[in-house]
Scaffold this active site. Structure first.
Site, PDB file in Angstrom:
ATOM      1  N   ASN A   9       0.812  -1.235   0.000  1.00  0.00           N
ATOM      2  CA  ASN A   9       0.000   0.000   0.000  1.00  0.00           C
ATOM      3  C   ASN A   9       0.841   1.280   0.000  1.00  0.00           C
ATOM      4  O   ASN A   9       0.516   2.235  -0.690  1.00  0.00           O
ATOM      5  CB  ASN A   9      -1.037  -0.016   1.130  1.00  0.00           C
ATOM      6  N   GLU A  68       4.139  -4.248  12.492  1.00  0.00           N
ATOM      7  CA  GLU A  68       3.219  -3.123  12.218  1.00  0.00           C
ATOM      8  C   GLU A  68       2.073  -3.703  11.407  1.00  0.00           C
ATOM      9  O   GLU A  68       2.223  -3.965  10.210  1.00  0.00           O
ATOM     10  CB  GLU A  68       3.940  -2.027  11.418  1.00  0.00           C
ATOM     11  N   CYS A 104      -3.020   1.779   6.471  1.00  0.00           N
ATOM     12  CA  CYS A 104      -3.192   1.170   7.801  1.00  0.00           C
ATOM     13  C   CYS A 104      -3.743   2.220   8.751  1.00  0.00           C
ATOM     14  O   CYS A 104      -4.708   1.990   9.459  1.00  0.00           O
ATOM     15  CB  CYS A 104      -1.866   0.628   8.300  1.00  0.00           C
ATOM     16  N   GLU A 155       8.137   2.334  14.757  1.00  0.00           N
ATOM     17  CA  GLU A 155       8.836   2.926  13.630  1.00  0.00           C
ATOM     18  C   GLU A 155       8.743   4.438  13.850  1.00  0.00           C
ATOM     19  O   GLU A 155       7.899   4.907  14.596  1.00  0.00           O
ATOM     20  CB  GLU A 155       8.191   2.519  12.302  1.00  0.00           C
TER      21      GLU A 155
HETATM   22  P1  NAD Z   1       0.379  -9.029   3.836  1.00  0.00           P
HETATM   23  O1  NAD Z   1       0.408  -9.357   5.275  1.00  0.00           O
HETATM   24  O2  NAD Z   1      -0.334  -9.941   2.932  1.00  0.00           O
HETATM   25  O3  NAD Z   1       1.870  -8.929   3.249  1.00  0.00           O
HETATM   26  C1  NAD Z   1       2.837  -8.038   3.791  1.00  0.00           C
HETATM   27  C2  NAD Z   1       4.225  -8.536   3.396  1.00  0.00           C
HETATM   28  O4  NAD Z   1       4.485  -9.765   4.092  1.00  0.00           O
HETATM   29  C3  NAD Z   1       4.379  -8.861   1.905  1.00  0.00           C
HETATM   30  O5  NAD Z   1       5.666  -8.491   1.483  1.00  0.00           O
HETATM   31  C4  NAD Z   1       4.209 -10.375   1.885  1.00  0.00           C
HETATM   32  O6  NAD Z   1       4.828 -11.002   0.787  1.00  0.00           O
HETATM   33  C5  NAD Z   1       4.883 -10.774   3.184  1.00  0.00           C
HETATM   34  N1  NAD Z   1       4.435 -12.066   3.735  1.00  0.00           N
HETATM   35  C6  NAD Z   1       3.211 -12.635   3.620  1.00  0.00           C
HETATM   36  N2  NAD Z   1       3.170 -13.807   4.307  1.00  0.00           N
HETATM   37  C7  NAD Z   1       4.391 -13.956   4.874  1.00  0.00           C
HETATM   38  C8  NAD Z   1       4.971 -14.953   5.726  1.00  0.00           C
HETATM   39  N3  NAD Z   1       4.274 -16.022   6.111  1.00  0.00           N
HETATM   40  N4  NAD Z   1       6.247 -14.784   6.131  1.00  0.00           N
HETATM   41  C9  NAD Z   1       6.956 -13.699   5.770  1.00  0.00           C
HETATM   42  N5  NAD Z   1       6.471 -12.725   4.952  1.00  0.00           N
HETATM   43  C10 NAD Z   1       5.196 -12.852   4.523  1.00  0.00           C
HETATM   44  O7  NAD Z   1      -0.187  -7.545   3.769  1.00  0.00           O
HETATM   45  P2  NAD Z   1      -0.600  -6.697   2.486  1.00  0.00           P
HETATM   46  O8  NAD Z   1      -1.893  -7.182   1.966  1.00  0.00           O
HETATM   47  O9  NAD Z   1       0.572  -6.602   1.560  1.00  0.00           O
HETATM   48  O10 NAD Z   1      -0.795  -5.237   3.156  1.00  0.00           O
HETATM   49  C11 NAD Z   1      -1.967  -4.817   3.747  1.00  0.00           C
HETATM   50  C12 NAD Z   1      -1.936  -5.003   5.253  1.00  0.00           C
HETATM   51  O11 NAD Z   1      -0.827  -4.325   5.812  1.00  0.00           O
HETATM   52  C13 NAD Z   1      -3.159  -4.406   5.933  1.00  0.00           C
HETATM   53  O12 NAD Z   1      -3.623  -5.271   6.941  1.00  0.00           O
HETATM   54  C14 NAD Z   1      -2.629  -3.119   6.552  1.00  0.00           C
HETATM   55  O13 NAD Z   1      -3.346  -2.616   7.643  1.00  0.00           O
HETATM   56  C15 NAD Z   1      -1.262  -3.528   6.922  1.00  0.00           C
HETATM   57  N6  NAD Z   1      -0.439  -2.339   7.097  1.00  0.00           N
HETATM   58  C16 NAD Z   1      -0.023  -1.991   8.356  1.00  0.00           C
HETATM   59  C17 NAD Z   1       0.728  -0.831   8.537  1.00  0.00           C
HETATM   60  C18 NAD Z   1       1.222  -0.421   9.898  1.00  0.00           C
HETATM   61  O14 NAD Z   1       2.139   0.377   9.950  1.00  0.00           O
HETATM   62  N7  NAD Z   1       0.668  -0.934  10.982  1.00  0.00           N
HETATM   63  C19 NAD Z   1       1.036  -0.045   7.433  1.00  0.00           C
HETATM   64  C20 NAD Z   1       0.585  -0.427   6.169  1.00  0.00           C
HETATM   65  C21 NAD Z   1      -0.149  -1.592   6.015  1.00  0.00           C
END
Ligand code: NAD
Length: 476
Positions: free
Chosen positions: A148, A244, A278, A456
């Site tokens: 995102n 996060e 997020c 962060e």
């Molecule tokens: P996601 O959890 O599907 O993926 C995030 C990253 O993790 C990707 O690079 C993915 O390839 C990797 N990943 C997935 N499974 C993994 C595993 N088992 N082991 C290691 N790496 C793995 O999330 P997304 O759909 O890409 O992003 C959206 C989510 O991120 C939403 O829930 C959003 O709220 C959250 N988000 C949180 C913050 C914050 O700062 N708290 C900021 C932005 C987005």
């Protein structure tokens, strides 16, 4: 074809496999990229471990100088990097420009801290010994980033890590690796030594980072289910983790609020980045006296959010990143409607030839959304806002806290007393009072409850990339 960046080399996957990055606005292929795996992560981790020895030994002021020079160089290329981000992610070019600049600014912010690591002198019970507490870099760190805000969220990890003398194996989201590669390439062109930041690509590299024994800390931004998996996978290695995760930020608006200012901030807070943030206002609780006035203003603002290809000058909201993500938001909205909510603005998909190939969606505003509907109980990662009526602050606080998430939160009121209570009682890592929900470099950012832990931004993030070591000096 794009390549990974490992130990100063631009390489394909060791398996030779590739995949395609698609443009969410057009459905066209943007670029072919390597589909890396555990072997590539292993090579990157070894390269990072080798580079870390020399990087950590540099004089801190020299490290700061190198990082400032690299950040300046990258900022000079921000205008060329922005369209790459729009092509792969979908966001508007204006949003991409802001984000590309944020990457360089974040590197520069932490570069300022590189030569300001402080330890402690501690007196001990006798006079023949004394103690010191040193701060040392952790070593090789892993950075796993979602799609995102690919650049902002990569910089949030890379910048404090390298400023504190660590090296990094960075994994962008599989669907948004291209602008990140350009940013790291640009830091290297600007003087960042090869091997300090290595970039691996492909869905299989995330788990390999979490389980690689040379990587001592993993910072993940992603969904809550992914955070739980990463924490479990890191446990056998006793790795440090920063998580996060998802959020469902509540915003409370009381009768004594400045409704115009609140509407402006809520509109940005919900619809920026097509709602895929997020930190975003995902549940709005409004006191009865200003409910209609605020709703009118929100609708007026949402009307101006013309969906379109992010590269078109008149687009105010890009497409959703994937068709699956759009289907999820549509299902959440439908679930609320099935349970008795009313759609007061937008909804559905925009019509016309220009929208046919992309994942476009209209902004939506709903009222009377029941507490047990998916829009309230889950994270809504798209441009749909549920607006709920509350009698008073007590009710607002109870409903705001009735969520497994605890990332951001905000309140609009002119009462100091109400603001004070909200600050004390909202269960979240951040509370904004009469202010736009944006994360500041200076303040530690991170969630509580199922939104994760670790920080962060701020000095806290910098210090979390160091380990304390106690030393006793004997005076014999
Ligand atoms: P996601 O959890 O599907 O993926 C995030 C990253 O993790 C990707 O690079 C993915 O390839 C990797 N990943 C997935 N499974 C993994 C595993 N088992 N082991 C290691 N790496 C793995 O999330 P997304 O759909 O890409 O992003 C959206 C989510 O991120 C939403 O829930 C959003 O709220 C959250 N988000 C949180 C913050 C914050 O700062 N708290 C900021 C932005 C987005």
């Amino acid at each position: 074809m794009a390549t990974m960046i490992i130990e100063g080399e631009r390489v394909g996957a060791s398996s030779g496999e590739t995949y395609q990055v698609m443009n969410p606005a057009t459905g066209e292929v943007v670029e072919q990229v390597p589909n890396g795996g555990p072997d590539d992560v292993d090579r990157a981790a070894r390269a990072a471990a080798k580079a870390q020895q020399a990087w950590a030994k540099l004089a801190p002021a020299e490290r700061a100088r190198i990082l400032h020079k690299a950040a300046d160089h990258m900022l000079g290329q921000a205008e060329e990097i922005a369209p790459v981000l729009t092509a792969e992610q979908g966001k508007t070019i204006l949003e991409s420009r802001i984000e590309a600049r944020r990457f360089g600014e974040n590197i520069a912010w932490f570069a300022d801290l590189a030569d300001k690591i402080h330890g402690e002198y501690v007196s001990l019970p006798d006079t023949t010994t004394y103690g010191l507490v040193l701060r040392k870099p952790i070593g090789v760190t892993g950075a796993i980033v979602p799609w995102n805000f690919p650049l902002t969220l990569a910089a949030n990890k890379v910048a404090p890590a390298i400023a504190a003398g660590n090296t990094v194996v960075l994994k962008p989201s599989s669907t948004t690796p291209l602008a990140t590669l350009r940013c790291i390439e640009s830091l290297i062109e600007g003087g960042l030594p090869e091997g300090v930041v290595n970039v691996v690509l492909g869905p299989g590299t995330g788990d390999a980072i979490v389980t690689h024994p040379l990587i001592r800390k993993v910072a993940l931004t992603g969904s809550t289910p992914t955070g739980k998996k990463v924490m479990a996978a890191a446990a056998p290695y006793l790795k440090k983790v920063v998580l996060e995760l998802g959020g469902s930020d509540p915003c409370i608006v009381l009768d004594d609020a400045d409704v115009d200012e609140a509407a402006k901030a809520i509109s940005v807070g919900r619809f920026f980045n097509c709602g895929q943030a997020c930190l975003a206002i995902k549940r709005l609780y409004v006191q009865e006296g200003v409910f209609d006035a605020l709703l009118d203003r929100l609708i007026e603002r949402a009307r101006k959010l013309k969906p379109g290809d992010g590269m078109n000058r008149d687009s105010r909201m890009g497409p959703m990143h994937t068709a699956g993500q759009r289907a999820e938001v549509e299902a959440q909205v439908q679930n609320a409607l099935d349970r008795g909510a009313s759609l007061v603005f937008g909804g559905g998909r925009p019509e016309g030839a220009e929208y046919e190939s992309g994942n476009f969606i209209n902004p939506a505003i709903l009222v009377d959304v029941p507490e047990d509907s998916r829009m309230v109980a889950e994270e809504v990662f798209g441009p749909a806002l549920p607006v709920m009526r509350i009698k008073d602050l007590d009710e607002g606080l109870v409903r705001a806290n009735a969520s497994p998430f605890g990332l951001g939160s905000s309140i609009w009121t002119s009462s100091m007393k109400a603001a004070h209570r909200a600050v004390q009682e909202l269960e979240a890592g951040y509370t904004w009072v009469n202010a736009l929900q944006i994360a500041h470099d200076e303040l530690p950012f991170g969630g509580t409850k199922e939104s994760g832990f670790g920080k962060e931004h701020g000095l806290e993030a910098f210090y979390q990339y160091t380990e304390q070591k106690s030393v006793v000096y004997g005076l014999v």
